[in-house]
Design a protein around this motif. Structure first.
Motif, mmCIF file in Angstrom:
data_model
loop_
_atom_site.group_PDB
_atom_site.id
_atom_site.type_symbol
_atom_site.label_atom_id
_atom_site.label_comp_id
_atom_site.label_asym_id
_atom_site.label_seq_id
_atom_site.Cartn_x
_atom_site.Cartn_y
_atom_site.Cartn_z
ATOM 1 N N VAL A 42 0.841 -1.199 -0.025
ATOM 2 C CA VAL A 42 0.082 0.107 -0.154
ATOM 3 C C VAL A 42 0.981 1.064 -0.136
ATOM 4 C CG1 VAL A 42 -1.885 -0.993 1.086
ATOM 5 C CG2 VAL A 42 -0.129 -0.116 2.585
ATOM 6 N N LYS A 43 0.360 2.409 0.050
ATOM 7 C CA LYS A 43 1.225 3.737 -0.151
ATOM 8 C C LYS A 43 2.037 3.605 1.278
ATOM 9 C CE LYS A 43 -1.902 6.501 -2.401
ATOM 10 N NZ LYS A 43 -2.509 8.131 -2.376
ATOM 11 N N PRO A 44 3.310 4.122 0.864
ATOM 12 C CA PRO A 44 4.208 3.977 2.150
ATOM 13 C C PRO A 44 3.827 4.657 3.421
ATOM 14 C CG PRO A 44 5.345 5.032 0.079
ATOM 15 C CD PRO A 44 3.893 4.756 -0.288
ATOM 16 N N ALA A 45 3.069 6.027 3.381
ATOM 17 C CA ALA A 45 2.509 6.408 4.632
ATOM 18 C C ALA A 45 1.698 5.529 5.466
ATOM 19 C CB ALA A 45 1.954 7.826 4.451
ATOM 20 N N ILE A 46 0.776 4.571 4.832
ATOM 21 C CA ILE A 46 0.092 3.777 5.342
ATOM 22 C C ILE A 46 0.697 2.614 5.773
ATOM 23 C CG2 ILE A 46 -1.988 2.303 4.832
ATOM 24 C CD1 ILE A 46 -3.041 4.110 2.938
ATOM 25 N N SER A 47 1.599 2.202 5.096
ATOM 26 C CA SER A 47 2.203 1.079 5.376
ATOM 27 C C SER A 47 3.283 1.269 6.830
ATOM 28 C CB SER A 47 3.623 0.612 4.515
ATOM 29 O OG SER A 47 2.881 0.136 3.257
ATOM 30 N N ILE A 48 3.941 2.607 6.843
ATOM 31 C CA ILE A 48 4.848 3.027 7.938
ATOM 32 C C ILE A 48 3.727 3.051 9.145
ATOM 33 C CG2 ILE A 48 6.098 4.712 9.046
ATOM 34 C CD1 ILE A 48 7.138 5.341 6.090
ATOM 35 N N TYR A 49 2.489 3.565 8.906
ATOM 36 C CA TYR A 49 1.602 3.734 10.001
ATOM 37 C C TYR A 49 0.915 2.485 10.762
ATOM 38 C CZ TYR A 49 -2.956 4.035 12.521
ATOM 39 O OH TYR A 49 -3.906 4.286 13.500
ATOM 40 N N LYS B 145 8.916 10.140 13.734
ATOM 41 C CA LYS B 145 9.557 11.377 13.745
ATOM 42 C C LYS B 145 10.071 11.714 12.270
ATOM 43 C CE LYS B 145 13.691 12.321 15.170
ATOM 44 N NZ LYS B 145 14.904 12.291 15.790
ATOM 45 N N GLU B 146 10.763 10.681 11.748
ATOM 46 C CA GLU B 146 11.547 10.904 10.398
ATOM 47 C C GLU B 146 10.638 10.688 9.270
ATOM 48 O OE1 GLU B 146 14.550 7.971 10.775
ATOM 49 O OE2 GLU B 146 15.679 9.403 12.147
ATOM 50 N N THR B 147 9.447 10.128 9.384
ATOM 51 C CA THR B 147 8.280 9.865 8.244
ATOM 52 C C THR B 147 7.250 10.680 8.241
ATOM 53 O OG1 THR B 147 7.788 7.894 9.327
ATOM 54 C CG2 THR B 147 9.632 7.798 7.837
ATOM 55 N N LEU B 148 6.093 10.308 9.272
ATOM 56 C CA LEU B 148 4.987 10.683 9.047
ATOM 57 C C LEU B 148 4.616 12.007 9.674
ATOM 58 C CD1 LEU B 148 2.756 7.297 9.401
ATOM 59 C CD2 LEU B 148 3.797 8.544 7.458
ATOM 60 N N PHE B 149 5.140 12.005 11.087
ATOM 61 C CA PHE B 149 4.806 13.458 11.686
ATOM 62 C C PHE B 149 5.271 14.617 11.129
ATOM 63 C CE2 PHE B 149 3.125 12.916 16.376
ATOM 64 C CZ PHE B 149 2.996 11.625 16.171
ATOM 65 N N PRO B 150 6.074 14.942 10.174
ATOM 66 C CA PRO B 150 6.464 16.069 9.633
ATOM 67 C C PRO B 150 5.465 16.374 8.677
ATOM 68 C CG PRO B 150 8.428 14.856 9.949
ATOM 69 C CD PRO B 150 7.307 13.864 10.263
ATOM 70 N N ARG B 151 4.593 15.104 8.017
ATOM 71 C CA ARG B 151 3.630 15.534 6.936
ATOM 72 C C ARG B 151 2.250 15.444 7.596
ATOM 73 N NH1 ARG B 151 8.166 12.775 5.407
ATOM 74 N NH2 ARG B 151 8.823 13.153 3.291
ATOM 75 N N ILE B 152 2.298 15.366 8.751
ATOM 76 C CA ILE B 152 0.866 15.302 9.222
ATOM 77 C C ILE B 152 0.018 16.722 9.502
ATOM 78 C CG2 ILE B 152 -0.837 14.729 11.094
ATOM 79 C CD1 ILE B 152 0.895 12.384 11.511
ATOM 80 N N GLN B 153 -0.997 17.091 8.841
ATOM 81 C CA GLN B 153 -1.527 18.647 8.993
ATOM 82 C C GLN B 153 -2.394 18.640 10.275
ATOM 83 O OE1 GLN B 153 -0.421 20.832 6.963
ATOM 84 N NE2 GLN B 153 0.862 19.367 6.265
ATOM 85 N N ASP C 3 1.423 13.496 1.678
ATOM 86 C CA ASP C 3 2.726 13.236 0.821
ATOM 87 C C ASP C 3 3.047 11.998 1.017
ATOM 88 O OD1 ASP C 3 4.708 13.649 -0.420
ATOM 89 O OD2 ASP C 3 5.822 15.075 0.478
ATOM 90 N N ASN C 4 3.402 11.210 0.174
ATOM 91 C CA ASN C 4 3.979 9.804 -0.039
ATOM 92 C C ASN C 4 5.221 9.677 -0.591
ATOM 93 O OD1 ASN C 4 2.017 7.543 1.174
ATOM 94 N ND2 ASN C 4 0.740 8.969 0.021
ATOM 95 N N THR C 5 6.009 10.830 -0.721
ATOM 96 C CA THR C 5 7.424 10.947 -1.429
ATOM 97 C C THR C 5 8.336 10.289 -0.142
ATOM 98 O OG1 THR C 5 7.509 13.209 -1.039
ATOM 99 C CG2 THR C 5 6.934 12.314 -3.139
ATOM 100 N N LEU C 6 8.155 9.313 0.501
ATOM 101 C CA LEU C 6 9.035 8.958 1.493
ATOM 102 C C LEU C 6 10.134 8.260 1.135
ATOM 103 C CD1 LEU C 6 6.251 8.075 4.290
ATOM 104 C CD2 LEU C 6 7.602 10.071 3.997
ATOM 105 N N THR C 7 11.368 8.653 1.418
ATOM 106 C CA THR C 7 12.730 7.940 0.978
ATOM 107 C C THR C 7 13.247 7.377 2.007
ATOM 108 O OG1 THR C 7 13.951 9.996 1.255
ATOM 109 C CG2 THR C 7 12.993 9.723 -0.904
ATOM 110 N N LEU C 8 12.993 5.969 2.179
ATOM 111 C CA LEU C 8 13.606 5.019 3.323
ATOM 112 C C LEU C 8 14.738 4.302 2.734
ATOM 113 C CD1 LEU C 8 10.385 4.206 5.125
ATOM 114 C CD2 LEU C 8 12.189 5.949 6.149
ATOM 115 N N SER C 9 15.825 4.247 3.433
ATOM 116 C CA SER C 9 16.754 3.437 2.953
ATOM 117 C C SER C 9 17.503 2.523 3.966
ATOM 118 C CB SER C 9 18.033 4.285 2.199
ATOM 119 O OG SER C 9 18.451 5.198 3.089
ATOM 120 N N TYR C 10 17.593 1.346 3.701
ATOM 121 C CA TYR C 10 18.504 0.618 4.844
ATOM 122 C C TYR C 10 19.555 1.379 5.371
ATOM 123 C CZ TYR C 10 15.535 -3.464 3.054
ATOM 124 O OH TYR C 10 14.303 -3.951 2.252
#
Length: 415
Positions: A113-120, A148-156, A231-238
Motif C-alpha cells: 500500500v502507500k508508504p505512509a499507510i505501511s509505516i503507520y 519523527k522521520e516519516t509521518l509526523f512532519p507530514r501530518i497537518q 505526501d507519500n514521497t518518503l525515501t527510506l533506505s536501509y
C-alpha cells in the motif's frame, strides 16, 4: 495506628501526588531559571519514587534506628530492577534498533500500500508487539524515531497526531505483555506469581494481537482521508548494520533472560556485554545506561516504598470485586505508573487467579491514558513533542484521544 506506619503511608501518598503534578511543577523552570536543573531533576518521572524512598529511609533511620533500616533493606529483593537495567541496556543498542528499523523498511518497500499507510500500520502494530522481546522502552524508542522521520512532519491535523500518539502508547503498554520480562508491570509480578513464557502466551497472545490490530485500524478508519492525501514521497533506505554483531547482541539478550533470576550471573553477563561494546565501538552508539538506570531506580524506589503498604493494601484490594479491581487498576494507572499497581498487588498474600489477571489486565490497559501511566511513555513524548502545538503534549487531549483505544483494550482483554 503507629506513628511510623502513618508516616510511611504519607510518603507513598506524597510520591503519587508528586508524580501526578510533575508536569505542572516542570513549568516553573521559566519562573525560577536559577533552579532550572533542580526542577528538572525532581520532575523526572522515573526519579520521583527514588527521591521519596530516600525520605522513607531517613524517617526509618530517625524513628526506628540504623539496625531496623539495615534489616529492612536486606529483606528486600532488588533483582527485578537490576534485570530491567541489564535487558534495557542490551536491547536498546544501535545494532538491535537498526536491525528492527531495517525490518520495517523492508516491508514498507514492498509497496503493498502507500508508504505512509505501511509505516503507520507497521509502526503501531509490529513494533509494539516486538516490545515483548526487545523491551517496551526499546520498542517505544524505535516507533517514535520512525514516526519523527516519516509521518509526523507530514501530518497537518493535530487531532491525528494525538490519535497516533495515544494508540502508540496503548499498543506499547499491552504489546509488551506477551513475555514475562519486557513490560515492567508484568516483570514486577512474574516471578512472585510464577508467570512464565508459556503462561503469558497462552493467556494474553491472541487477545493482545487482536487488540493491537483493532486499535491501529480504528485510527486509520477515523483519518482515512488524510492518509490517502498525505505526501507519500518518503525515501527510506536501509541502514548499515553488522549481522554478526546483531546476532551477538541477541545471544547476550537470551543469556540475560535465561539467568534473570540469578543476580550474580546476569550482572556478570551485562559487564561482559559492556566490555564487548567497547571492543567493537565502531558498531555502537551511546548505551542506554542512563535511561535503563532511571527505570531501574524507579522500580527500586517503588519496592522500598511499596513494601511498607501491605497493612492497608490487603484490606483495600481484597474487599473489591473482580470488575472493580479491573476498572480501578485502569483508572489508577492514569495517575501513577502501572508497574506500581501490579507490584503492590504482588505483595498480597495468596490473591486469587481472577484477582491477579484483573489487576494486571487493568494496569496494562490504562498504560496510554497519561504520560505517567507507563514507563516508556515519556520516551515517546520527548521524541515527538516538537510536532505538537507549542511543542507540548497536553494531558487532557492525550487522555481524550486515548479513551477509545483504552475502551477497546478493556473490552478485548475480557472477551
Amino acid at each position: 495506628m503507629k506513628l511510623t506506619t502513618s508516616l510511611y503511608l504519607a510518603v507513598f501518598v506524597l510520591a503519587l501526588i508528586h508524580t501526578f503534578l510533575a508536569s505542572y511543577i516542570k513549568t516553573l523552570d521559566s519562573r525560577f531559571p536559577n533552579y532550572k536543573r533542580f526542577i528538572h531533576l525532581i520532575t523526572e518521572i522515573e526519579l520521583i519514587f527514588p527521591l521519596w524512598s530516600l525520605v522513607l529511609c531517613l524517617l526509618m533511620l530517625l524513628f526506628e534506628g540504623q539496625n531496623k533500616l539495615i534489616h529492612y533493606l536486606h529483606s528486600l529483593d532488588f533483582t527485578e530492577p537490576l534485570f530491567v537495567i541489564a535487558i534495557m541496556t542490551i536491547a536498546g543498542t544501535k545494532p538491535i534498533l537498526t536491525f528492527v528499523e531495517n525490518i520495517i523498511i523492508f516491508f514498507v518497500q514492498k509497496h503493498i500500500v502507500k508508504p505512509a499507510i505501511s509505516i503507520y500500520f507497521l509502526t503501531l502494530t509490529l513494533l509494539p508487539l516486538l516490545g515483548s522481546f526487545i523491551t517496551e522502552p526499546a520498542a517505544m524508542t524505535i516507533s517514535a524515531i520512525i514516526l519523527k522521520e516519516t509521518l509526523f512532519p507530514r501530518i497537518q491535523s493535530e487531532k491525528l497526531r494525538y490519535m497516533m500518539l495515544s494508540i502508540l502508547f496503548v499498543n506499547v503498554s499491552i504489546g509488551g505483555a506477551l513475555t514475562p520480562f519486557a513490560a515492567p508491570p508484568i516483570l514486577m509480578v512474574a516471578n512472585t506469581w510464577h508467570w512464565d513464557m508459556s503462561f503469558m502466551l497462552s493467556t494474553f497472545a491472541i487477545k493482545i494481537l487482536t487488540i493491537v490490530v483493532m486499535n491501529t485500524l480504528l485510527g486509520f478508519l477515523l483519518f482515512k482521508k488524510e492518509f490517502y492525501t498525505m505526501d507519500n514521497t518518503l525515501t527510506l533506505s536501509y541502514k548499515k548494520v553488522s549481522l554478526g554483531v546483531v546476532v551477538t547482541h541477541v545471544i547476550f539478550m537470551i543469556l540475560v533472560i535465561l539467568t534473570s533470576h540469578d543476580l550474580t550471573l546476569f550482572v556478570g553477563i551485562l559487564i561482559v556485554f559492556i566490555v564487548f561494546t567497547h571492543i567493537y565501538a565502531i558498531h555502537q552508539e551511546r548505551l542506554m545506561l542512563r535511561e535503563a538506570s532511571f527505570v531501574g531506580l524507579f522500580l527500586t524506589g517503588l519496592i522500598l516504598i511499596g513494601s511498607q503498604q501491605t497493612w492497608w493494601l490487603s484490606t483495600a484490594l481484597t474487599s473489591l470485586t473482580t470488575i472493580q479491581v479491573y476498572l480501578g487498576a485502569t483508572l489508577l494507572t492514569a495517575i501513577t505508573d502501572n508497574a506500581a499497581l501490579t507490584y503492590l498487588g504482588s505483595l498480597l498474600a495468596n490473591p486469587s487467579d481472577e484477582f491477579k489477571l484483573s489487576l494486571v489486565k487493568g494496569a496494562i490497559a490504562g498504560g496510554g491514558l497519561t504520560l505517567i501511566a507507563n514507563a516508556p511513555n515519556p520516551i515517546g513524548a520527548t521524541i515527538l513533542k516538537r510536532f505538537f502545538n507549542q511543542e507540548k503534549i497536553k494531558p487532557f487531549l492525550l487522555l481524550k484521544y486515548a479513551l477509545l483505544p483504552t475502551i477497546i483494550t478493556l473490552l478485548g482483554l475480557v472477551i
